[in-house]
Design an enzyme around this catalytic site. Structure first.
Site, PDB file in Angstrom:
ATOM      1  N   LYS A  56      13.673  23.394  63.329  1.00 42.96           N
ATOM      2  CA  LYS A  56      12.287  23.514  64.663  1.00 42.96           C
ATOM      3  C   LYS A  56      10.255  22.711  64.326  1.00 42.96           C
ATOM      4  O   LYS A  56      10.102  22.047  65.210  1.00 42.96           O
ATOM      5  CB  LYS A  56      12.394  23.766  65.673  1.00 42.96           C
ATOM      6  CG  LYS A  56      13.763  24.190  66.322  1.00 42.96           C
ATOM      7  CD  LYS A  56      13.660  22.983  67.498  1.00 42.96           C
ATOM      8  CE  LYS A  56      15.385  22.906  68.409  1.00 42.96           C
ATOM      9  NZ  LYS A  56      14.937  21.818  69.222  1.00 42.96           N
ATOM     10  N   SER A 309      21.475  25.390  61.116  1.00 41.67           N
ATOM     11  CA  SER A 309      20.567  24.986  60.996  1.00 41.67           C
ATOM     12  C   SER A 309      18.822  25.574  61.377  1.00 41.67           C
ATOM     13  O   SER A 309      17.892  25.757  62.114  1.00 41.67           O
ATOM     14  CB  SER A 309      20.625  23.907  62.516  1.00 41.67           C
ATOM     15  OG  SER A 309      21.170  24.657  63.535  1.00 41.67           O
TER      16      SER A 309
END
Length: 331
Positions: A56, A309
């Site tokens: 992110k 992720s």
């Protein structure tokens, strides 16, 4: 055709230049033990090692560095990973960050977001409208909204992961592979898909979601946007009600059929990532690896690339994953 989209390859390339020297170039890892389970070579893009523990930061920095000079601060919605990425990027830019988080977000994510310097406002995702709450606060304080996936500069930043995957795969001698991406609203997936379309068109992106929250897989299968009920789940980082308005057209055009894994498979993948790669993953960050390991019949090719992720996981959940891994190995 890509030039007609709200985000395109040129924006990804520009984001890569702005991220250079700020984001980490995360490794592409492998293990013969994982290859044996999957029946093919498995390469893991370890975005859990990115700043703030997830991919992110890429999108957050891309958006932050594209803000108007007069920006007074930022506001974002997030269950935790986007929150931390935006807060850290805002701190580096010297801007205040207001983050709206669900009350049931993992405690470690709420604590980390506050520790990075954000003002955190909690809401009940089952009874409160976060969009209305955020719009009111943004208007009241004059803040710039950085959405978690439906933001062109965020998608462009996430797409830099795809540029790295293509380059690192070439170094490993991998010219063709399916790329499995942990998918919530589709910011990472659509960014990677746009990047690979340009620099490695022989690689096909596949979405991976947890059971019960597979809105993208259902949408791809039906050719229209399908919604999930709004509720919490183990894979909190990728629990979204529907694909994004900006991401859906990209997903529909570029991604293959979606894959779906169980919570137990995500937990087992977390244990294997720890044992074989020495990585700490959260459940939502492990679903792509789970698909590669436990659903090999739904994947084509001699090699598969998966995104790991995120790694922001509460201790109790991680202990549960390790215990499940021990039980699986014993059984």
């Amino acid at each position: 055709m890509a030039g007609e989209l709200p985000v395109n390859y040129e924006m990804i390339a520009a984001a890569a230049r702005r991220l250079d020297g700020h984001a980490r170039r995360t490794p592409l890892l492998s293990s013969p033990f994982l290859d044996k389970i999957a029946g093919r070579r498995v390469y893991v893009k370890a975005e859990c090692l990115q700043h703030t523990g997830s991919f992110k930061f890429r999108g957050a920095w891309s958006a932050m560095t594209a803000l108007p000079e007069a920006a007074r601060g930022v506001i974002a919605f997030s269950s935790g990973n986007h929150a931390q990425g935006v807060t850290y990027a805002a701190r580096l830019r010297g801007l205040p960050a207001l983050i709206i988080m669900p009350q049931d977000a993992p405690a470690v994510k709420i604590a980390n977001t506050r520790a990075l310097g954000a003002e955190v406002v909690l809401y009940d995702r089952t009874s409160e409208d976060r969009d209305a709450l955020g719009a009111a606060l943004a208007a009241e304080r004059g803040l710039e909204l950085i959405q978690p996936f439906d933001h062109p500069q965020v998608i462009a930043g996430q797409g830099t992961t795809g540029l790295e995957i293509a380059d690192q795969a070439r170094c490993e001698g991998v010219a063709e592979a399916q790329v499995l991406v942990c998918c919530g609203g589709g910011g990472l997936t659509s960014g990677i898909a746009l990047a690979l379309e340009q620099v490695a068109p022989q690689m096909r992106v596949r979405t991976v979601e947890p059971e019960g929250f597979d809105d993208v897989a259902q949408s791809l299968a039906q050719g229209r946007v399908v919604e999930n009920p709004t509720r919490s789940g183990l894979c909190d980082a990728i629990v979204t009600p529907r694909p994004g308005r900006l991401t859906w057209p990209i997903l529909q055009r570029l991604c293959g059929p979606g894959l779906v894994v169980s919570d137990d498979e995500a937990l087992r993948a977390m244990a294997l990532a720890h044992d074989r790669l020495k990585l700490v993953l959260e459940p939502g960050g492990a679903v792509a690896l789970a698909a590669a390991l436990f659903h090999p019949g739904q994947i084509a090719g001699e090699a598969v690339i998966v995104t790991a992720s995120g790694g922001n996981v509460d201790c109790a959940v991680f202990q549960r994953a390790l215990a499940m891994g021990d039980a699986y190995a014993a059984g």
